[in-house]
Design an enzyme around this catalytic site. Structure first.
Site, PDB file in Angstrom:
ATOM      1  N   GLU A   1      -3.459   7.732   7.629  1.00  0.00           N
ATOM      2  CA  GLU A   1      -4.525   6.924   7.029  1.00  0.00           C
ATOM      3  C   GLU A   1      -4.900   5.773   7.971  1.00  0.00           C
ATOM      4  O   GLU A   1      -6.080   5.468   8.167  1.00  0.00           O
ATOM      5  CB  GLU A   1      -4.088   6.387   5.660  1.00  0.00           C
TER       6      GLU A   1
ATOM      7  N   HIS B   1       0.822  -1.206   0.000  1.00  0.00           N
ATOM      8  CA  HIS B   1       0.000   0.000   0.000  1.00  0.00           C
ATOM      9  C   HIS B   1       0.862   1.263   0.000  1.00  0.00           C
ATOM     10  O   HIS B   1       0.553   2.247  -0.690  1.00  0.00           O
ATOM     11  CB  HIS B   1      -0.917  -0.038   1.235  1.00  0.00           C
TER      12      HIS B   1
ATOM     13  N   GLU C   1       2.006   1.881  -3.422  1.00  0.00           N
ATOM     14  CA  GLU C   1       0.888   2.410  -4.226  1.00  0.00           C
ATOM     15  C   GLU C   1       0.847   3.943  -4.094  1.00  0.00           C
ATOM     16  O   GLU C   1       0.698   4.659  -5.087  1.00  0.00           O
ATOM     17  CB  GLU C   1      -0.416   1.759  -3.762  1.00  0.00           C
ATOM     18  N   HIS C   2       1.005   4.454  -2.879  1.00  0.00           N
ATOM     19  CA  HIS C   2       1.061   5.910  -2.694  1.00  0.00           C
ATOM     20  C   HIS C   2       2.261   6.505  -3.444  1.00  0.00           C
ATOM     21  O   HIS C   2       2.168   7.559  -4.056  1.00  0.00           O
ATOM     22  CB  HIS C   2       1.217   6.250  -1.203  1.00  0.00           C
TER      23      HIS C   2
END
Lengths: 451, 441
Positions: free
Chosen positions: A155, A75, A78-79
């Site tokens: 997040e 993840h 992905e950022h």
């Protein structure tokens, strides 16, 4: 009133019934497939009603493909894919999409990582140019890493730390999977997220970001020939990764003890009981059992007429809400889940006992034929409604193709669902709903409940 | 995990349609005199239908907070000769989706049904609004569901902050409290209160209808007459306007949780203001344009202080605000707030750059046609346009109006709209380093 404003929606309850195919009353939604020379799969779904196109690249790599110890790196990467390449400045990707009237985003799941843009159909080439670029040309520096690591920690704060229900479900998943990586949260364990560095991100990138590990899906107002020509220009020149390995993850050992947990938090004001059972997923060419479980979830908890709601909410008045959930689109063994929110004055113990009694009675009684017929009609109708939302259709294909399934499996799925009998549903219930293969969790306030 | 923060409260300008849309809005009048907007499209054999009743949760009578919400929850819990489960089974048997939704200003019904089961679907929708049962047993059952939700909200930072912010800016007006009511008010509601709320909220004088898909104008006319003819002609009067006046400051609602959540804002702009287009473009640049917005760039991209921050124009029927939201760890929220304040003051005094304006225009005008790519979104857009009193021709002029906004317009509107000395922050959590008043829950 069908839905409680609980944060249960995030548990995938809506996924209980996901017939993944579009057969129209008149003609099938046109789906065309190609494979590029470097092994990249290409799928085109046509819908010419509006001049819009959805461009998506799905990597067959998610959080469950991470190396132990760097949870959250899939993840995190992905950022970081928005932080620039050899030819694009940090942030420029999204800026260019916006300047062209489009929107873009990305998401990471257990089994896949996905990048997608929604633009006017005549901007497709630009999207392919930029997406193919960042598949191989990512350029990162340490400063980007540190700021973005703060973002993913915020997040996690938002999604998980601030929500006791999310913390509870994270613990339940960890208890469910002793050995398989599905027990690790997609966002990552906090202590490992805090240590994620450039090496970890780049190592994941180099291992998994390659055309032979990706599926390109283009859906909307496009002709397949044009998509193929563009894909040959932009994606085909990228080199395949010859060292890509089969996704063979550690399997769960035989479960020999019932697992139970109680999660207490001062922020909990609506206690509930959740039970999840390890359950088989859809396998290529063998989706029958998953289809029976999909129908079972609807029969048990799919709405006001479902077994659990009939018995617990309307009959005994022991629950204000009950539900069942199952998502069979998964690379490895998934879970089948039940949730009961007890009525005031009813303890979680009692709610759990009534839930188990209702299921035992259901297995004895069998499936109500009229209910089964209604569910199957809804499956049929959902194939018609699905044609109204080509993005959703694209997601169903992408999800399946990165979870070990084929286009043929996706096309066959509605028929497999239609073929499920009441006996199949009961057989699946008997096999899967075994407390000794399950995790039972109580979400409770910090103090003793004095009800 | 989704990379981009999804806006919880984004405002779509008017509900918009493509400049070069290939859709054609028909204005339909039924034999009985009801009006609707329709986009006919016979490619997929189903219909998306929207009914909106103006007034919504703000119509609650004094001391009956939550009555309209409880009533809305009960519409699908038994009607005509069907009890709650009978109604659900009938709906399932024809695979119709009928959703009921309440907001401060609107009671909305969104339905989709197959062409082949239109008759049955319309009969169910009609029964639910014309002859709902509101039987005592269902009232009690749904009341418990609402109470369960309210108890959850009481310890959910997102809910605590929005309630506290609304209270702070709207005071005693209905907007100042949740239309779901409180545990006390909902606990005290009777069946009569529910019936009264139904009579007040669902009436012919406040309904808007739209449809898209496999239905002709004639058929839609008949459907409307069936659905609406037996409703009362008039409902309760709409609530009064409320003038929002605030003074800059920070209020903290203490709550033990790791991440503080803040809502901020002040008085805004009416939807029908001639400057609304300029304000809309301004807000896109400032806080609603995703990653490209100033707030996202300053608070997230440059400093990593949050996962998501946004601002939005919120023109309600009886008041208007410009608001925003951010969430940061307790030891970082003070810095996030300080950056937001600086940006607020900066845009108020300096406006935006030509480059930002050009980019916002290409984004807004280019994104416009992408919005109506299905019957369901089109029906919703048509309903939204009518609720905003827009003309069907709005479609043709919308992008031209965006293009016409000048740098000077933005500068002028920014100076009027963005008021640092009125900017109120309400923070829920355990924020560190904030100079703030505190407020009990």
């Amino acid at each position: 009133m069908r839905h409680l404003p609980l944060s249960l929606a995030t548990m995938g309850l809506a996924l209980a019934l996901t017939p993944a195919m579009a057969v129209t009353a008149r003609a099938e939604a046109p789906v065309t497939t190609f494979t590029l020379d470097n092994g990249m799969q290409v799928l085109v779904i046509e819908d010419h009603r509006a001049p819009v196109v959805e461009h998506m690249v799905w990597y067959k790599a998610g959080s469950a493909d991470e190396t132990p110890g760097v949870s959250g790196v899939a993840h995190f990467l992905e950022h970081l894919l928005f932080k620039g390449t050899k030819t694009l400045e940090p942030g420029e990707f999204s800026k260019v999409v916006a300047q062209n009237g489009g929107t873009d985003n990305a998401f990471t799941s257990l089994d896949q990582t996905v990048y997608h843009q929604r633009v006017a159909a005549d901007r497709l080439e630009l999207m392919m140019k930029m997406e193919s670029d960042r598949m191989v040309n990512l350029q990162l520096d340490e400063a980007d890493i540190l700021t973005e690591r703060d973002v993913i920690i915020e997040e996690r704060n938002m999604r998980t730390e601030n929500d006791p229900g999310a913390l509870f479900r994270e613990q339940a998943m960890a208890a469910q999977y002793l050995n398989h990586p599905y027990g690790t949260p997609v966002i990552g364990w906090r202590h490992e997220m805090e240590q994620l560095d450039l090496d970890a991100a780049l190592s994941y990138y180099q291992q998994f970001y390659a055309p032979n590990d990706a599926v390109l899906i283009v859906a909307g107002d496009v002709e397949p020939d044009r998509v193929l020509a563009l894909a040959k220009d932009y994606y085909e020149p990228l080199p395949a990764n010859p060292e890509l390995e089969v996704r063979d993850r550690p399997a769960e050992p035989r479960q020999t003890a019932e697992r139970r947990l109680t999660f207490r938090d001062a922020r909990v004001s609506t206690p509930y009981v959740m039970r999840t059972y390890l359950a088989p997923e859809r396998d290529p060419g063998a989706q029958e059992k998953a289809a029976a479980l999909t129908i079972l979830a609807e029969v048990l908890g799919g709405g006001q007429t479902s077994v659990l709601n009939q018995k617990l909410q309307f009959g005994l008045k022991k629950a204000v809400y009950a539900s069942a959930f199952y998502n069979g689109t998964s690379l490895d063994d998934t879970t089948f889940g039940l949730v009961v929110v007890p009525a005031p004055g009813v303890s979680l113990d009692e709610a759990e006992r009534e839930m188990d009694a209702a299921i035992a009675q259901f297995i004895t009684d069998g499936v109500d034929a009229a209910q089964l017929e209604r569910i199957k009609f809804q499956v049929k109708a959902s194939q018609i409604y699905a044609q109204d939302d080509v993005s959703q259709l694209a997601r169903r294909y992408g999800d399946a193709l990165t979870s070990g399934l084929t286009v043929e499996d996706v096309k066959a799925w509605p028929d497999v669902l239609q073929a499920v009998t009441g006996e199949d549903v009961i057989a699946a219930a008997k096999e899967v709903l075994d407390r000794n293969q399950a995790v039972t969790g109580y979400l409770m306030p910090a103090e003793e409940v004095t009800q | 995990m989704i990379r981009r923060f999804i806006m919880a409260c984004g405002l779509v300008l008017g509900g918009t349609l493509a400049a070069h849309a290939e859709i054609e809005i028909q204005q339909v009048q039924s034999p009985g005199g009801f009006d609707a907007w329709l986009v006919e499209d016979h490619q997929i054999p189903f219909v998306a239908l929207e009914l909106r009743f103006k007034g919504g949760g703000s119509l609650d009578l004094d001391g009956k907070r939550g009555a309209t919400n409880l009533m809305t929850g009960l519409l699908e819990e038994g009607a005509g000769e069907l009890d709650a489960q009978g109604f659900a089974a009938a709906k399932e048997a024809i695979a119709a989706d009928i959703g009921y939704r309440l907001t401060d200003d609107t009671l909305g019904i969104s339905a989709r049904f197959l062409t082949e089961t239109q008759e049955e679907a319309v009969a169910l929708i009609r029964a639910s609004i014309v002859e709902p049962s509101f039987d005592e047993e269902s009232v009690e059952r749904v009341r418990q569901q609402v109470l369960s939700g309210l108890r959850s909200d009481a310890t959910d930072p997102d809910e605590i902050v929005s309630r506290a912010f609304d209270k702070a800016v709207y005071g005693d007006h209905p907007y100042g409290s949740s239309y779901q009511g409180t545990i006390e008010s909902v606990g005290a509601l009777s069946r009569d209160d529910v019936v009264q709320a139904w009579k007040n909220a669902i009436a012919q004088d406040r309904v808007v209808v739209s449809a898209a898909g496999d239905i002709t104008a004639d058929e839609l006319g008949k459907v409307m007459d069936r659905l609406l003819s037996d409703l009362p002609e008039t409902g309760a009067p709409q609530p009064d306007r409320v003038e929002v006046q605030t003074t800059a400051g920070v209020t903290v609602v203490p709550f033990a949780t790791p991440q503080s959540v803040a809502i901020f804002g002040h008085h805004g702009m009416k939807r029908n203001d001639p400057d609304f287009f300029a304000a809309y473009v301004l807000n896109t640049i400032f806080g609603e344009g995703g990653f490209e917005s100033r707030l996202m760039n300053e608070v997230r991209e440059k400093r990593g202080l949050t996962y998501g921050v946004y601002s939005a124009l919120v023109p309600k029927d009886h008041a208007e605000l410009v608001i925003g939201r951010v969430a940061s760890a307790n030891d970082r929220i003070a810095e996030a707030i300080s950056v937001i304040r600086e940006e607020w003051a900066k845009v108020a005094s300096e406006g935006v750059t030509q480059e930002e304006l050009d980019q916002a225009k290409t984004y807004l005008t280019g994104a416009y046609p992408l919005r109506f790519d299905g019957n369901a979104p089109i029906a919703k857009i048509l309903a939204g346009m009518q609720m905003d009193d827009l003309d069907p021709d709005y479609i043709k002029t919308r992008n031209t109006n965006i293009e016409a906004v000048t740098l000077e317009d933005i500068r002028r509107v920014a100076a009027e709209l963005m008021k640092p000395d009125e900017l109120v922050f309400v923070v829920v959590g355990q924020p560190e380093g904030l100079d703030a008043a505190t407020m009990g829950q």
